[in-house]
Enzyme design. Structure first.
Site, mmCIF file in Angstrom:
data_model
loop_
_atom_site.group_PDB
_atom_site.id
_atom_site.type_symbol
_atom_site.label_atom_id
_atom_site.label_comp_id
_atom_site.label_asym_id
_atom_site.label_seq_id
_atom_site.Cartn_x
_atom_site.Cartn_y
_atom_site.Cartn_z
ATOM 1 N N ASP A 186 17.014 -1.335 8.600
ATOM 2 C CA ASP A 186 16.446 -1.845 7.351
ATOM 3 C C ASP A 186 15.664 -0.745 6.633
ATOM 4 O O ASP A 186 14.973 -1.020 5.653
ATOM 5 C CB ASP A 186 15.561 -3.062 7.621
ATOM 6 N N HIS B 186 13.441 -8.672 -1.435
ATOM 7 C CA HIS B 186 14.712 -8.013 -1.822
ATOM 8 C C HIS B 186 14.589 -7.369 -3.203
ATOM 9 O O HIS B 186 15.031 -6.242 -3.414
ATOM 10 C CB HIS B 186 15.853 -9.034 -1.889
ATOM 11 N N TRP C 239 17.052 -7.225 10.304
ATOM 12 C CA TRP C 239 18.038 -6.782 11.299
ATOM 13 C C TRP C 239 19.029 -5.768 10.693
ATOM 14 O O TRP C 239 19.979 -5.357 11.353
ATOM 15 C CB TRP C 239 18.770 -7.979 11.919
ATOM 16 N N VAL D 246 13.073 0.771 7.522
ATOM 17 C CA VAL D 246 11.630 0.621 7.705
ATOM 18 C C VAL D 246 11.347 0.866 9.184
ATOM 19 O O VAL D 246 11.935 0.208 10.056
ATOM 20 C CB VAL D 246 11.158 -0.789 7.285
ATOM 21 N N LEU E 163 19.721 -20.947 -0.527
ATOM 22 C CA LEU E 163 18.350 -21.296 -0.905
ATOM 23 C C LEU E 163 17.898 -20.465 -2.096
ATOM 24 O O LEU E 163 17.147 -20.918 -2.942
ATOM 25 C CB LEU E 163 17.410 -21.042 0.281
ATOM 26 N N GLY E 164 18.359 -19.204 -2.117
ATOM 27 C CA GLY E 164 17.975 -18.309 -3.191
ATOM 28 C C GLY E 164 18.706 -17.000 -3.046
ATOM 29 O O GLY E 164 19.298 -16.729 -2.005
ATOM 30 N N HIS F 260 10.694 -14.085 0.357
ATOM 31 C CA HIS F 260 11.841 -13.346 0.898
ATOM 32 C C HIS F 260 12.640 -12.687 -0.237
ATOM 33 O O HIS F 260 12.971 -11.498 -0.167
ATOM 34 C CB HIS F 260 12.696 -14.334 1.696
ATOM 35 N N GLU F 261 12.909 -13.452 -1.278
ATOM 36 C CA GLU F 261 13.724 -12.915 -2.384
ATOM 37 C C GLU F 261 12.967 -11.847 -3.172
ATOM 38 O O GLU F 261 13.569 -10.866 -3.609
ATOM 39 C CB GLU F 261 14.179 -14.050 -3.310
HETATM 40 N N1 ARG Z 1 19.473 -17.057 2.508
HETATM 41 C C1 ARG Z 1 18.596 -16.486 1.567
HETATM 42 C C2 ARG Z 1 18.754 -14.963 1.521
HETATM 43 O O1 ARG Z 1 19.329 -14.342 2.364
HETATM 44 C C3 ARG Z 1 17.147 -16.916 1.737
HETATM 45 C C4 ARG Z 1 16.619 -17.178 3.097
HETATM 46 C C5 ARG Z 1 15.198 -17.730 3.009
HETATM 47 N N2 ARG Z 1 14.703 -18.244 4.278
HETATM 48 C C6 ARG Z 1 13.672 -19.103 4.381
HETATM 49 N N3 ARG Z 1 13.286 -19.501 5.569
HETATM 50 N N4 ARG Z 1 13.038 -19.562 3.360
HETATM 51 O O2 ARG Z 1 18.348 -14.305 0.592
HETATM 52 ZN ZN ZN Z 2 17.828 -12.308 2.171
HETATM 53 CA CA CA Z 3 13.323 -1.311 11.318
#
Ligand code: ARG
Ligand code: ZN
Ligand code: CA
Length: 238
Positions: A173, A156, A164, A175, A117-118, A152-153
């Protein structure tokens, strides 16, 4: 002045077909979703259980659409190998990464029998590849997305790990206020999900639940993200 950090966003839309050349409105939707999530305004936050609502944070970052660069390419798919980040390999060069969040939107990223997805680069990598890459179907509001892949990205990109810790019980993590878990969540889990002796924070943006069920960052995650901008941090200049 109001304590909110402003980050200009450069979108690089790398497309082959016209439907992959996603409209400005979809990019604006993506900016709106980021601003909801980083400013305590996620539409699903009213469903967060009390034990987790207690550590929910207002990160205080405002994302501003700065520029959209559109590049046509004959590639039908991309590997998550940063080739989209260089004009010389059919993509589009990064723009002032010390000042901007660069987001590349591509048509398709097959990987290990599935689709990515990204993906994001963590702080401290080469400036030439700094930023986030998204599949166009998971950018902004679409039939598959409400825009939380970018959230999410960007987590990161600001040094957050998966909730996890990318391992079994005990993998961290880094945190303290995100409970330990032994792997990613999927779909839209009901509360509680108990793993490693604690309830999983399945609605954390750094888990893998579906977009509508990702609703919060914690105070500990905010502190970890903000240290990237602190004196001596990776993005001090931004
Ligand atoms: N698989 C990607 C990652 O680990 C993105 C996951 C995004 N999940 C979502 N529910 N939009 O960076
Ligand atoms: Zn991720
Ligand atoms: Ca933690």
């Amino acid at each position: 002045a109001d304590g909110v950090l402003e980050i200009p966003v450069i979108f690089h839309v790398i497309y082959r077909t016209q439907s992959e050349n996603i409209p400005l409105s979809q990019l604006e939707d993506q900016i709106d979703a980021l601003n909801e999530d980083f400013n305590l305004n996620n539409p699903g936050r009213n469903t967060i259980p009390a034990e987790f609502a207690a550590v929910e944070s207002n990160v205080g970052i405002r994302f501003v659409l700065e520029d959209v660069i559109r590049v046509q390419s004959n590639k039908r798919q991309w590997r998550p190998d940063d080739s989209m980040k260089f004009t010389s390999s059919g993509g589009s060069d990064v723009v002032n990464p010390q000042q901007n969040l660069n987001i590349w939107v591509v048509n398709n990223m097959p990987y290990r029998g599935g689709n990515i997805l990204g993906y994001a680069q963590f702080p401290g990598g080469s400036w030439s590849t700094d930023g986030v890459v998204l599949d166009h179907r998971f950018t902004g509001t679409t039939q598959y997305s409400t825009g939380r892949t970018a959230t999410h990205e960007v987590g990161h990109w600001l040094n957050l790990r998966h909730i996890w810790g990318d391992g079994g019980c005990g993998a961290s993590d880094f945190v303290a206020d995100t409970p330990d878990s032994d792997g990613p969540s999927r779909g839209c889990p009901t509360y509680p999900q108990v793993n490693c002796g604690t309830n999983d924070m399945t609605m954390n943006f750094m888990d893998y639940s579906d977009d509508p069920c990702l609703n919060m960052f914690t105070e500990g995650q905010k502190n970890r993200m903000m240290s990237v901008f602190a004196s001596g941090g990776f993005r001090e200049a931004m």
